[in-house]
Design a protein around this motif. Structure first.
Motif, PDB file in Angstrom:
ATOM      1  N   TRP A 380      17.660 -11.356 -32.754  1.00 43.63           N
ATOM      2  CA  TRP A 380      18.989 -11.909 -33.373  1.00 43.63           C
ATOM      3  C   TRP A 380      18.715 -13.339 -34.319  1.00 43.63           C
ATOM      4  O   TRP A 380      19.309 -13.229 -35.722  1.00 43.63           O
ATOM      5  CB  TRP A 380      19.049 -12.837 -32.054  1.00 43.63           C
ATOM      6  N   ILE A 381      16.835 -13.775 -34.459  1.00 41.96           N
ATOM      7  CA  ILE A 381      16.541 -14.806 -35.051  1.00 41.96           C
ATOM      8  C   ILE A 381      16.098 -13.851 -36.861  1.00 41.96           C
ATOM      9  O   ILE A 381      16.768 -14.049 -37.311  1.00 41.96           O
ATOM     10  CB  ILE A 381      15.553 -15.449 -34.825  1.00 41.96           C
ATOM     11  N   ALA A 382      15.719 -12.496 -36.206  1.00 47.21           N
ATOM     12  CA  ALA A 382      15.540 -11.529 -37.540  1.00 47.21           C
ATOM     13  C   ALA A 382      16.451 -11.679 -38.810  1.00 47.21           C
ATOM     14  O   ALA A 382      16.524 -11.733 -39.680  1.00 47.21           O
ATOM     15  CB  ALA A 382      14.117 -10.553 -37.393  1.00 47.21           C
ATOM     16  N   ASP A 383      17.356 -11.537 -37.885  1.00 47.34           N
ATOM     17  CA  ASP A 383      19.559 -10.663 -38.545  1.00 47.34           C
ATOM     18  C   ASP A 383      19.849 -12.015 -39.288  1.00 47.34           C
ATOM     19  O   ASP A 383      19.998 -12.057 -40.558  1.00 47.34           O
ATOM     20  CB  ASP A 383      19.829 -10.330 -37.608  1.00 47.34           C
ATOM     21  N   ARG A 384      19.836 -12.975 -38.700  1.00 46.65           N
ATOM     22  CA  ARG A 384      20.103 -14.599 -39.052  1.00 46.65           C
ATOM     23  C   ARG A 384      19.223 -15.020 -39.902  1.00 46.65           C
ATOM     24  O   ARG A 384      19.711 -15.728 -40.723  1.00 46.65           O
ATOM     25  CB  ARG A 384      20.447 -15.585 -37.883  1.00 46.65           C
ATOM     26  N   GLN A 385      17.725 -15.070 -40.175  1.00 47.38           N
ATOM     27  CA  GLN A 385      16.982 -15.013 -41.083  1.00 47.38           C
ATOM     28  C   GLN A 385      17.711 -14.205 -42.586  1.00 47.38           C
ATOM     29  O   GLN A 385      17.557 -14.766 -43.271  1.00 47.38           O
ATOM     30  CB  GLN A 385      15.548 -15.040 -40.780  1.00 47.38           C
ATOM     31  N   GLU A 386      17.464 -13.566 -42.393  1.00 46.75           N
ATOM     32  CA  GLU A 386      18.258 -11.253 -43.198  1.00 46.75           C
ATOM     33  C   GLU A 386      19.598 -12.309 -43.438  1.00 46.75           C
ATOM     34  O   GLU A 386      19.184 -12.150 -45.600  1.00 46.75           O
ATOM     35  CB  GLU A 386      17.686 -10.816 -42.786  1.00 46.75           C
ATOM     36  N   GLU A 387      20.452 -12.610 -43.135  1.00 47.63           N
ATOM     37  CA  GLU A 387      21.123 -13.338 -43.776  1.00 47.63           C
ATOM     38  C   GLU A 387      21.125 -14.124 -44.924  1.00 47.63           C
ATOM     39  O   GLU A 387      22.398 -14.318 -45.863  1.00 47.63           O
ATOM     40  CB  GLU A 387      22.059 -13.272 -42.700  1.00 47.63           C
ATOM     41  N   ALA A 388      20.409 -14.901 -44.252  1.00 49.29           N
ATOM     42  CA  ALA A 388      19.997 -16.386 -45.086  1.00 49.29           C
ATOM     43  C   ALA A 388      19.426 -16.408 -46.431  1.00 49.29           C
ATOM     44  O   ALA A 388      18.628 -17.459 -46.817  1.00 49.29           O
ATOM     45  CB  ALA A 388      19.998 -17.995 -44.414  1.00 49.29           C
ATOM     46  N   GLY A 389      19.184 -14.866 -46.526  1.00 50.72           N
ATOM     47  CA  GLY A 389      18.023 -14.623 -47.554  1.00 50.72           C
ATOM     48  C   GLY A 389      17.450 -15.213 -47.655  1.00 50.72           C
ATOM     49  O   GLY A 389      15.876 -14.064 -48.627  1.00 50.72           O
ATOM     50  N   LYS A 390      16.175 -14.919 -46.581  1.00 45.58           N
ATOM     51  CA  LYS A 390      14.587 -15.164 -46.215  1.00 45.58           C
ATOM     52  C   LYS A 390      14.084 -13.504 -45.923  1.00 45.58           C
ATOM     53  O   LYS A 390      15.007 -12.167 -46.014  1.00 45.58           O
ATOM     54  CB  LYS A 390      14.593 -15.271 -44.935  1.00 45.58           C
ATOM     55  N   SER A 391      12.990 -13.161 -46.044  1.00 44.75           N
ATOM     56  CA  SER A 391      12.065 -12.422 -46.099  1.00 44.75           C
ATOM     57  C   SER A 391      11.229 -11.966 -45.597  1.00 44.75           C
ATOM     58  O   SER A 391      10.696 -13.558 -45.649  1.00 44.75           O
ATOM     59  CB  SER A 391      12.285 -11.034 -47.515  1.00 44.75           C
ATOM     60  N   GLY A 392      10.144 -10.988 -45.506  1.00 41.08           N
ATOM     61  CA  GLY A 392       8.657 -11.362 -44.832  1.00 41.08           C
ATOM     62  C   GLY A 392       7.791 -11.464 -43.825  1.00 41.08           C
ATOM     63  O   GLY A 392       9.302 -11.918 -42.603  1.00 41.08           O
ATOM     64  N   GLU A 393       7.332 -12.484 -43.492  1.00 38.03           N
ATOM     65  CA  GLU A 393       7.264 -13.334 -42.437  1.00 38.03           C
ATOM     66  C   GLU A 393       7.942 -14.541 -42.397  1.00 38.03           C
ATOM     67  O   GLU A 393       7.921 -14.633 -41.359  1.00 38.03           O
ATOM     68  CB  GLU A 393       5.365 -14.182 -42.591  1.00 38.03           C
ATOM     69  N   ALA A 394       8.726 -15.067 -43.055  1.00 41.07           N
ATOM     70  CA  ALA A 394       9.678 -15.621 -42.959  1.00 41.07           C
ATOM     71  C   ALA A 394      10.887 -15.482 -42.489  1.00 41.07           C
ATOM     72  O   ALA A 394      11.822 -15.955 -41.269  1.00 41.07           O
ATOM     73  CB  ALA A 394      10.372 -16.521 -43.923  1.00 41.07           C
ATOM     74  N   LEU A 395      11.153 -13.925 -40.979  1.00 40.74           N
ATOM     75  CA  LEU A 395      12.264 -13.917 -40.545  1.00 40.74           C
ATOM     76  C   LEU A 395      11.843 -13.758 -38.801  1.00 40.74           C
ATOM     77  O   LEU A 395      12.223 -14.241 -38.719  1.00 40.74           O
ATOM     78  CB  LEU A 395      12.088 -12.642 -40.989  1.00 40.74           C
ATOM     79  N   TYR A 396      10.326 -13.872 -39.174  1.00 36.67           N
ATOM     80  CA  TYR A 396       9.622 -14.520 -38.081  1.00 36.67           C
ATOM     81  C   TYR A 396       9.294 -15.629 -36.776  1.00 36.67           C
ATOM     82  O   TYR A 396       8.475 -15.966 -36.254  1.00 36.67           O
ATOM     83  CB  TYR A 396       8.519 -13.370 -37.316  1.00 36.67           C
ATOM     84  N   GLY A 397       9.194 -16.949 -37.625  1.00 35.72           N
ATOM     85  CA  GLY A 397       8.458 -17.868 -37.880  1.00 35.72           C
ATOM     86  C   GLY A 397       9.109 -18.361 -36.947  1.00 35.72           C
ATOM     87  O   GLY A 397       8.191 -19.100 -35.460  1.00 35.72           O
ATOM     88  N   LEU A 398      10.509 -18.844 -36.703  1.00 40.81           N
ATOM     89  CA  LEU A 398      11.216 -18.961 -35.782  1.00 40.81           C
ATOM     90  C   LEU A 398      10.496 -18.627 -34.684  1.00 40.81           C
ATOM     91  O   LEU A 398      10.541 -19.677 -33.179  1.00 40.81           O
ATOM     92  CB  LEU A 398      12.529 -19.261 -35.782  1.00 40.81           C
ATOM     93  N   SER A 399      11.081 -17.484 -33.946  1.00 42.96           N
ATOM     94  CA  SER A 399      11.117 -16.201 -33.507  1.00 42.96           C
ATOM     95  C   SER A 399       9.385 -16.608 -32.563  1.00 42.96           C
ATOM     96  O   SER A 399       9.592 -16.834 -31.653  1.00 42.96           O
ATOM     97  CB  SER A 399      10.451 -14.902 -34.040  1.00 42.96           C
ATOM     98  N   LEU A 400       8.242 -16.756 -33.650  1.00 43.82           N
ATOM     99  CA  LEU A 400       6.909 -16.873 -33.123  1.00 43.82           C
ATOM    100  C   LEU A 400       6.992 -18.098 -32.352  1.00 43.82           C
ATOM    101  O   LEU A 400       6.528 -18.543 -30.955  1.00 43.82           O
ATOM    102  CB  LEU A 400       6.084 -17.050 -33.537  1.00 43.82           C
ATOM    103  N   ILE A 401       7.720 -19.458 -32.969  1.00 44.05           N
ATOM    104  CA  ILE A 401       7.279 -20.684 -32.278  1.00 44.05           C
ATOM    105  C   ILE A 401       7.922 -20.653 -31.282  1.00 44.05           C
ATOM    106  O   ILE A 401       7.869 -21.236 -29.993  1.00 44.05           O
ATOM    107  CB  ILE A 401       8.072 -21.924 -33.230  1.00 44.05           C
ATOM    108  N   ILE A 402       9.625 -19.696 -30.961  1.00 42.83           N
ATOM    109  CA  ILE A 402       9.977 -20.119 -30.150  1.00 42.83           C
ATOM    110  C   ILE A 402       9.005 -19.397 -28.986  1.00 42.83           C
ATOM    111  O   ILE A 402       8.635 -19.389 -27.533  1.00 42.83           O
ATOM    112  CB  ILE A 402      10.974 -19.504 -29.449  1.00 42.83           C
ATOM    113  N   MET A 403       8.521 -18.105 -28.578  1.00 40.59           N
ATOM    114  CA  MET A 403       7.473 -18.321 -27.680  1.00 40.59           C
ATOM    115  C   MET A 403       6.219 -18.144 -27.716  1.00 40.59           C
ATOM    116  O   MET A 403       6.271 -18.714 -26.836  1.00 40.59           O
ATOM    117  CB  MET A 403       6.493 -16.251 -28.336  1.00 40.59           C
ATOM    118  N   ILE A 404       5.751 -19.582 -28.589  1.00 44.93           N
ATOM    119  CA  ILE A 404       4.736 -20.255 -28.481  1.00 44.93           C
ATOM    120  C   ILE A 404       5.146 -21.380 -26.699  1.00 44.93           C
ATOM    121  O   ILE A 404       4.833 -21.344 -26.116  1.00 44.93           O
ATOM    122  CB  ILE A 404       4.429 -21.098 -29.434  1.00 44.93           C
TER     123      ILE A 404
END
Length: 442
Positions: A380-404
């Motif tokens: 869900w976060i990767a899809d939202r980040q992609e819709e916001a125009g982000k790519s690469g590792e930026a798609l997963y930054g927030l997800s990784l912080i949530i996992m921490i």
């Protein structure tokens, strides 16, 4: 079906192979992704639709383990393995019919619902018996069996891919592959049904402590304790974090290094997924065996604390080094597997061996929750980040912080685990043995 009692002189080392025959079979669930592309092409499905059988299977795993755990304790491992065989094999046969007739709902029902019941009953079928056979080394014993679930995909993935290549990836080829899976796994799981034995109640291990020594808590009382719910949180957080890597492994490593001078190829990404499966499998035996030496609370401190550190390294410096990214991911997946294999021994330490299988079954609802939560967070976060125009590792930054954050919650829950209050104990270990013996002879 009465639990088969081991005759005098029966080697306890024959029980882990019986458990492995079941777990290696049901571990095929981790190889479901092999069927996704051909199903999407043959039946015109979306990626979300093609994931439904796997997702429903994991949900049913937790639910059937929770509701069937007491039956497994009452009827014994042979009954449980037989039920698992029938459901898991039937799930493939129904899926074969669904693929042949191009009725996708039948695949979802067969593999996800019916097969998922087989997953849950099969997963918990040997746990209680193994702990009773190996009261001196419960972490190692359960690790051997549960290692099979993690390693099942290493066998099933190339085998399934080869069948699809030989039979074809159209609906008839998929149907034939499902049929072969169902029949082959039925034969393989039958070995476990025939081989498994339960120890004699009064003295399961000649040179080890009695299986009924120490604290004993019934499944009904266990779910009323804060210790059970602390372990539920621990397992849920650890599994959610592991699935966060496992479910998106190939696209994640590709995206992280897409803008570098050495992007990751599709074949390299597939190899990365295979490495993760190997780490998942190895962690189940290595870390659970280590827990016998260092203690369950300490090993979960490692899983949750070091796991959070690995996620932090991926989040902040993972895109700067492929070896660092790969090593961190492998460590996380080894902790993911180790968490599954160690939890039965943690339960045994807190609640004893009386009805430990039923308690384990109830705890696996945490897996069902994590199986939905982990992929949902990352996708869900990767899809939202992609819709916001982000790519690469930026798609997963927030997800990784949530996992921490989730691993930190699990770490705190682990620190809160204390011995179970005496009011939850059954009156005496002997009574537990007597009740268990009456159930076996009923």
């Amino acid at each position: 079906m009465s639990p088969p009692i081991a005759p005098p002189g029966w080697s306890r080392w024959l029980v882990p192979p019986a458990a492995l025959s079941v777990h290696l079979s049901i571990g095929q669930a981790y190889a479901w992704s092999v069927f996704k592309p051909p199903l999407e092409s043959a039946l015109d499905l979306s990626g979300t639709q093609s994931a439904l059988p796997f997702q429903l299977g994991i949900v049913m795993l937790g639910l059937s383990a929770a509701f069937g755990g007491t039956l497994v304790e009452r009827n014994g491992p042979r009954w449980a393995m037989t039920v698992a065989l029938c459901c898991f094999s039937s799930g493939f046969l129904l899926s074969a019919l669904g693929a042949a007739t191009e009725q996708y709902w039948l695949i979802v029902f067969g593999y996800g619902f019916v097969g998922g019941i087989g997953l849950g009953i099969g997963y918990i079928s040997p746990v209680s018996t193994l702990i009773k056979w190996f009261p001196d080394r419960p972490g190692m014993a359960t690790g051997i069996a549960i290692m099979g679930f993690g390693g099942g995909a290493l066998i099933a993935s190339p085998w399934s891919a080869q069948m699809l290549e030989s039979f074809g990836s159209d609906s008839s080829g998929i149907a034939l592959a499902f049929l072969v899976h169902g029949l082959t796994y039925a034969v393989f799981m039958l070995l476990g049904v025939l081989l498994v034995r339960v120890p004699r109640t009064e003295k399961p291990v000649a040179s080890g402590p009695s299986a009924y020594e120490g604290v004993q808590v019934s499944a009904r009382n266990a779910v009323r304790t804060p210790q059970f719910w602390c372990l539920w949180i621990i397992l849920c957080m650890n599994v959610t974090a592991g699935i966060g890597i496992l479910e998106k492994a190939a696209p994640m490593i590709t995206d992280f290094f897409a803008d570098t001078s050495t992007p990751v190829s599709a074949s390299a990404a597939a190899g990365f997924v295979a490495l993760l499966s190997a780490a998942n499998m190895a962690g189940r035996i290595v870390w659970s065996s280590t827990s016998d030496l260092v203690g369950r609370k300490n090993i979960y401190r490692l899983y949750l604390g070091a796991g959070a550190l690995m996620y932090a390294l991926i989040a902040w410096v993972g895109d700067s080094s492929k070896p660092l990214f790969i090593v961190c991911a492998l460590v996380i997946l080894s902790f993911y597997g180790g968490g599954f294999a160690t939890i039965p021994a943690y339960l045994k330490d807190l609640f004893g061996t009386y009805q430990v299988g039923a308690i384990h079954g109830r705890l696996l609802t945490a897996w069902s929750t994590a199986g939905v939560l982990g992929p949902l967070i990352v996708n869900w976060i990767a899809d939202r980040q992609e819709e916001a125009g982000k790519s690469g590792e930026a798609l997963y930054g927030l997800s990784l912080i949530i996992m921490i954050g989730l691993l930190a919650v699990g770490f705190v829950a682990n620190e809160l685990v204390r011995p179970v209050h005496a009011r939850h104990h059954i009156p005496a270990p002997k009574e537990a043995a007597d009740v268990h013996e009456r159930q076996q002879s009923a």
